[in-house]
Write a protein that holds these residues in place. Structure first.
Motif, PDB file in Angstrom:
ATOM      1  N   UNK A 421       0.832  -1.204   0.000  1.00 55.76           N
ATOM      2  CA  UNK A 421       0.000   0.000   0.000  1.00 55.76           C
ATOM      3  C   UNK A 421       0.865   1.252   0.000  1.00 55.76           C
ATOM      4  N   UNK A 422       1.948   1.223   0.785  1.00 60.84           N
ATOM      5  CA  UNK A 422       2.872   2.363   0.795  1.00 60.84           C
ATOM      6  C   UNK A 422       3.436   2.629  -0.596  1.00 60.84           C
ATOM      7  N   UNK A 423       3.547   1.555  -1.379  1.00 63.30           N
ATOM      8  CA  UNK A 423       4.081   1.694  -2.726  1.00 63.30           C
ATOM      9  C   UNK A 423       3.220   2.561  -3.630  1.00 63.30           C
ATOM     10  N   UNK A 424       1.916   2.703  -3.322  1.00 62.88           N
ATOM     11  CA  UNK A 424       1.037   3.552  -4.134  1.00 62.88           C
ATOM     12  C   UNK A 424       1.502   4.998  -4.061  1.00 62.88           C
ATOM     13  N   UNK A 425       1.705   5.491  -2.839  1.00 59.60           N
ATOM     14  CA  UNK A 425       2.203   6.861  -2.684  1.00 59.60           C
ATOM     15  C   UNK A 425       3.581   7.032  -3.272  1.00 59.60           C
ATOM     16  N   UNK A 426       4.438   6.035  -3.076  1.00 60.11           N
ATOM     17  CA  UNK A 426       5.800   6.112  -3.616  1.00 60.11           C
ATOM     18  C   UNK A 426       5.788   6.222  -5.135  1.00 60.11           C
ATOM     19  N   UNK A 427       4.929   5.422  -5.781  1.00 56.70           N
ATOM     20  CA  UNK A 427       4.880   5.433  -7.242  1.00 56.70           C
ATOM     21  C   UNK A 427       4.331   6.762  -7.757  1.00 56.70           C
ATOM     22  N   UNK A 428       3.300   7.275  -7.108  1.00 57.13           N
ATOM     23  CA  UNK A 428       2.768   8.590  -7.493  1.00 57.13           C
ATOM     24  C   UNK A 428       3.849   9.659  -7.395  1.00 57.13           C
ATOM     25  N   UNK A 429       4.614   9.614  -6.321  1.00 58.64           N
ATOM     26  CA  UNK A 429       5.677  10.594  -6.109  1.00 58.64           C
ATOM     27  C   UNK A 429       6.766  10.487  -7.175  1.00 58.64           C
ATOM     28  N   UNK A 430       7.107   9.248  -7.546  1.00 60.05           N
ATOM     29  CA  UNK A 430       8.144   9.045  -8.573  1.00 60.05           C
ATOM     30  C   UNK A 430       7.679   9.564  -9.929  1.00 60.05           C
ATOM     31  N   UNK A 431       6.396   9.377 -10.238  1.00 65.66           N
ATOM     32  CA  UNK A 431       5.880   9.868 -11.513  1.00 65.66           C
ATOM     33  C   UNK A 431       5.896  11.398 -11.526  1.00 65.66           C
ATOM     34  N   UNK A 432       5.527  12.014 -10.412  1.00 68.94           N
ATOM     35  CA  UNK A 432       5.604  13.472 -10.324  1.00 68.94           C
ATOM     36  C   UNK A 432       7.047  13.945 -10.501  1.00 68.94           C
ATOM     37  N   UNK A 433       7.976  13.228  -9.889  1.00 75.71           N
ATOM     38  CA  UNK A 433       9.391  13.601 -10.009  1.00 75.71           C
ATOM     39  C   UNK A 433       9.861  13.499 -11.460  1.00 75.71           C
ATOM     40  N   UNK A 434       9.360  12.498 -12.187  1.00 79.95           N
ATOM     41  CA  UNK A 434       9.720  12.349 -13.603  1.00 79.95           C
ATOM     42  C   UNK A 434       9.299  13.585 -14.392  1.00 79.95           C
ATOM     43  N   UNK A 435       8.138  14.141 -14.060  1.00 79.00           N
ATOM     44  CA  UNK A 435       7.677  15.350 -14.759  1.00 79.00           C
ATOM     45  C   UNK A 435       8.676  16.480 -14.571  1.00 79.00           C
ATOM     46  N   UNK A 436       9.083  16.712 -13.344  1.00 79.20           N
ATOM     47  CA  UNK A 436       9.975  17.831 -13.076  1.00 79.20           C
ATOM     48  C   UNK A 436      11.380  17.587 -13.640  1.00 79.20           C
ATOM     49  N   UNK A 437      11.736  16.322 -13.776  1.00 74.29           N
ATOM     50  CA  UNK A 437      13.025  15.999 -14.408  1.00 74.29           C
ATOM     51  C   UNK A 437      12.959  16.164 -15.923  1.00 74.29           C
ATOM     52  N   UNK A 438      11.785  15.930 -16.485  1.00 73.53           N
ATOM     53  CA  UNK A 438      11.642  15.860 -17.943  1.00 73.53           C
ATOM     54  C   UNK A 438      11.303  17.207 -18.565  1.00 73.53           C
ATOM     55  N   UNK A 439      10.441  17.994 -17.913  1.00 77.97           N
ATOM     56  CA  UNK A 439       9.939  19.226 -18.499  1.00 77.97           C
ATOM     57  C   UNK A 439      10.686  20.421 -17.911  1.00 77.97           C
ATOM     58  N   UNK A 440      11.393  21.178 -18.735  1.00 78.28           N
ATOM     59  CA  UNK A 440      12.103  22.360 -18.229  1.00 78.28           C
ATOM     60  C   UNK A 440      11.140  23.383 -17.629  1.00 78.28           C
TER      61      UNK A 440
END
Length: 629
Positions: A421-440
């Motif tokens: 269950x904790x992995x749900x929040x972790x995965x959401x956070x990682x996807x958000x981080x990908x956005x900030x890494x990808x989009x200037x």
């Protein structure tokens, strides 16, 4: 000119009177004196939901191609008209002719969702048809059920004369001919039902008896007449290209849930997710010919005037001719400004390239369905989706201009732990981080928007999880609160929105999904107490349902909260859905071992459904992956 069943005065009092007047574009009108069989096709929910259902459109088209039959439509009246009809004693009527349903030969009810069971009783009640099949006489319609819920029809079997198990294109003509023959010979209702029970795919519940052990489990099931089959095997249209498909679907006057042309590109799924009932029931995969789809798409758009076309499939990415079909639609629909909708796509480079071509400049949200928060649990459910694939898909999407992502998860899956269950929040956070890494920064219009939704796991018949226990309402809610807290602790929490499904509704759905004949009395009692439109949260009354169980002396936990023994006889075991119980049990064991099963194109896993394919012999262990494409 047709005379409407409802007066102008009544129509002016109800919300959306267009739900009840019929006369839509492409609705089929016939002279009733020139047909021998009148068939009312019902979706037991409000008009906007029922009009969006492809299955009814297909059967409506098929029946109305028969010269001796006229198929009409009927839906559940909304609560405002329901009250008026009861007060004024107005019988429920068909849209096309406005004639009372009680005057028809057949009432066919498609059962797509367990939470519409009380609406089935509403339709029968308002039609002035006796609720119990045993109380119906020679002048009452034959009530027949179809759709996915008929793969365990026992909780509602008292209310139906028969069920059609499987896909409707194959046996209805035979059934209608039998009906005409029986009428011509002066044979009554009971004799027709006995003869109908011998048609493949037809189940007549009144011709069987069920006995139980002292612990409440089933002892045995007994046919009450000679020649009645012990097993009812599903019907399946092997050739989905050469069968019926509506070129002139009915166009509603008002906006409905799926207000577009729907093009079914294939049936079945190769993926084998262990929680998914549809993925098992509709095996094997059968693709429609691409040329047929091109012609059908153009005909339907021309005949309806719709401005959107949706490609329907359990897994659209797995359709082998998808690139060719999409190129054709993009070229031909683009010039007419017709939008193309692509549900059930895997998020990969090809899919994103396609969506770039078909979506407007303003990007709509993309949907990922990880289903579980950890790789361990995704292996348990055989999802076949790794975190790397999910994050790579998100990276491609963000680079392509998308900034809103929907994520679907389930809570309460078998073997689930707090770490999952904790992995749900972790995965959401990682996807958000990908956005900030990808989009200037200079290209961002704001924060990334991630909407995480959790439904609650409901074990279904004919899945590997049909043996699993379901969580209680309290356990579900604890998991939802834990998920919310986990998301709230993430670094990118402000970019993540979380919502969850109703827990008590999911528990009741689970009870009905795996229930037996003893639930008929509970459903009737709940309806008599005022339960209706249970799928609509504003009308769902959990306290009344609990009271109905209590008054009937039935324990809902017996059907939901216990793990089933491997040798237990299930209420649906008399049905053959194509996939064997031995295969499902193997998959249940593999789930507990966290082992992944390859998809059908990688390897034939001898599930049993290949018997519907020529040249594939499962019994001998032969494999022919090409035949399953």
């Amino acid at each position: 000119m047709r005379k409407l069943a409802l007066s102008d005065e009544i129509l002016m009092k109800v919300e959306k009177p267009a739900r009840y007047i019929g006369g839509e574009v492409n609705a089929v009108m016939k002279k009733k004196e020139q047909v021998q069989i009148r068939f009312a096709m019902c979706f037991p929910d409000v008009y906007e939901i029922g009009m969006s259902h492809l299955g009814i459109q297909i059967l409506y088209d098929m029946f109305n191609q028969f010269e001796d039959a006229w198929c009409e439509r009927v839906y559940s009246p909304w609560v405002d008209l329901d009250a008026v009809m009861r007060e004024e004693k107005i019988p429920l009527f068909a849209l096309e002719s406005q004639d009372p349903i009680k005057d028809f030969d057949f009432l066919g009810i498609t059962i797509q969702y367990e939470m519409c069971y009380t609406n089935i009783l509403q339709v029968l009640d308002l039609s002035q048809i006796p609720l119990h099949s045993k109380e119906r006489g020679e002048n009452d319609p034959i009530v027949i059920g179809g759709g996915p819920c008929t793969y365990n029809p026992e909780p509602i079997c008292d209310f139906f004369d028969m069920f059609y198990i499987g896909e409707g294109e194959t046996r209805y003509r035979e059934l209608l001919d039998l009906y005409k023959d029986c009428k011509a010979q002066g044979l009554g209702r009971k004799e027709f039902l006995k003869r109908a029970a011998k048609i493949p795919g037809i189940y007549v519940p009144s011709l069987y008896d069920v006995t139980y052990h002292l612990d409440g489990t089933i002892n045995k099931r007994i046919p009450l007449e000679d020649g009645i089959p012990e097993t009812v095997t599903k019907e399946l249209a092997v050739d989905v290209t050469g069968t019926y498909y509506p070129r002139r679907p009915v166009v509603p006057f008002i906006k409905v849930t799926q207000d577009r042309v729907v093009l079914e590109i294939q049936r079945g799924c190769i993926r084998g997710c262990r929680f998914c009932q549809a993925g098992q029931l509709y095996r094997p995969v059968r693709e429609r010919d691409v040329e047929m789809l091109k012609n059908c798409a153009m005909d339907m758009l021309k005949n309806t005037g719709h401005e959107e076309i949706s490609l329907s499939s359990l897994s659209s990415s797995d359709y082998s001719r998808l690139p060719e079909l999409l190129d054709f639609l993009i070229e031909n629909c683009g010039r007419d400004k017709v939008n193309i909708s692509l549900p059930s796509l895997r998020i990969d480079a090809f899919s994103l390239d396609v969506m770039n071509k078909v979506q407007d400049v303003k990007k709509s949200s993309l949907t990922f369905a990880p289903e579980a928060g950890s790789q361990r649990l995704r292996n348990v459910i055989n999802k076949g989706l790794t975190e790397e694939v999910i994050l790579d898909g998100a990276r491609l999407a963000f680079a392509g201009g998308w900034s809103r992502v929907k994520l679907y998860f389930m809570l309460g899956l078998p073997t689930e732990t707090k770490e999952d269950i904790e992995g749900i929040g972790d995965l959401c956070n990682k996807i958000a981080a990908v956005f900030y890494e990808t989009v200037p920064k200079e290209k961002r219009t704001g924060r990334v928007q991630i909407v995480a939704s959790t439904s609650f796991f409901v074990p279904k018949p004919f899945t590997p999880f049909q043996w699993a226990a379901q969580c209680t309402k309290e356990e579900f809610l604890d998991k939802a609160y834990f998920t919310r807290a986990g998301i709230g602790s993430q670094l990118n929490q402000k970019s993540i929105k979380y919502n969850w499904h109703e827990a008590d509704l999911s528990v009741l759905e689970g009870v009905f999904a795996r229930g037996d004949r003893r639930l008929n009395q509970v459903i009737l009692k709940a309806y008599e107490m005022g339960c209706m439109y249970d799928a609509w949260s504003e009308y769902y009354k959990n306290d009344l349902w609990l009271s109905a169980f209590d008054r009937c002396g039935v324990d809902p936990d017996f059907y939901s909260a216990r793990e089933r023994k491997e040798d237990e006889i299930f209420p649906w075991d008399f049905l053959d859905c194509g996939v064997t119980k031995e295969f499902l049990l193997r998959e249940w064991h593999k789930a507990k071992e966290e082992a992944v099963t390859p998809n059908c194109r990688m390897q034939c896993n001898n599930c049993g459904a290949a018997r519907y394919r020529t040249g594939v012999c499962v019994e001998k262990g032969e494999t022919n992956a090409a035949a399953l494409r």
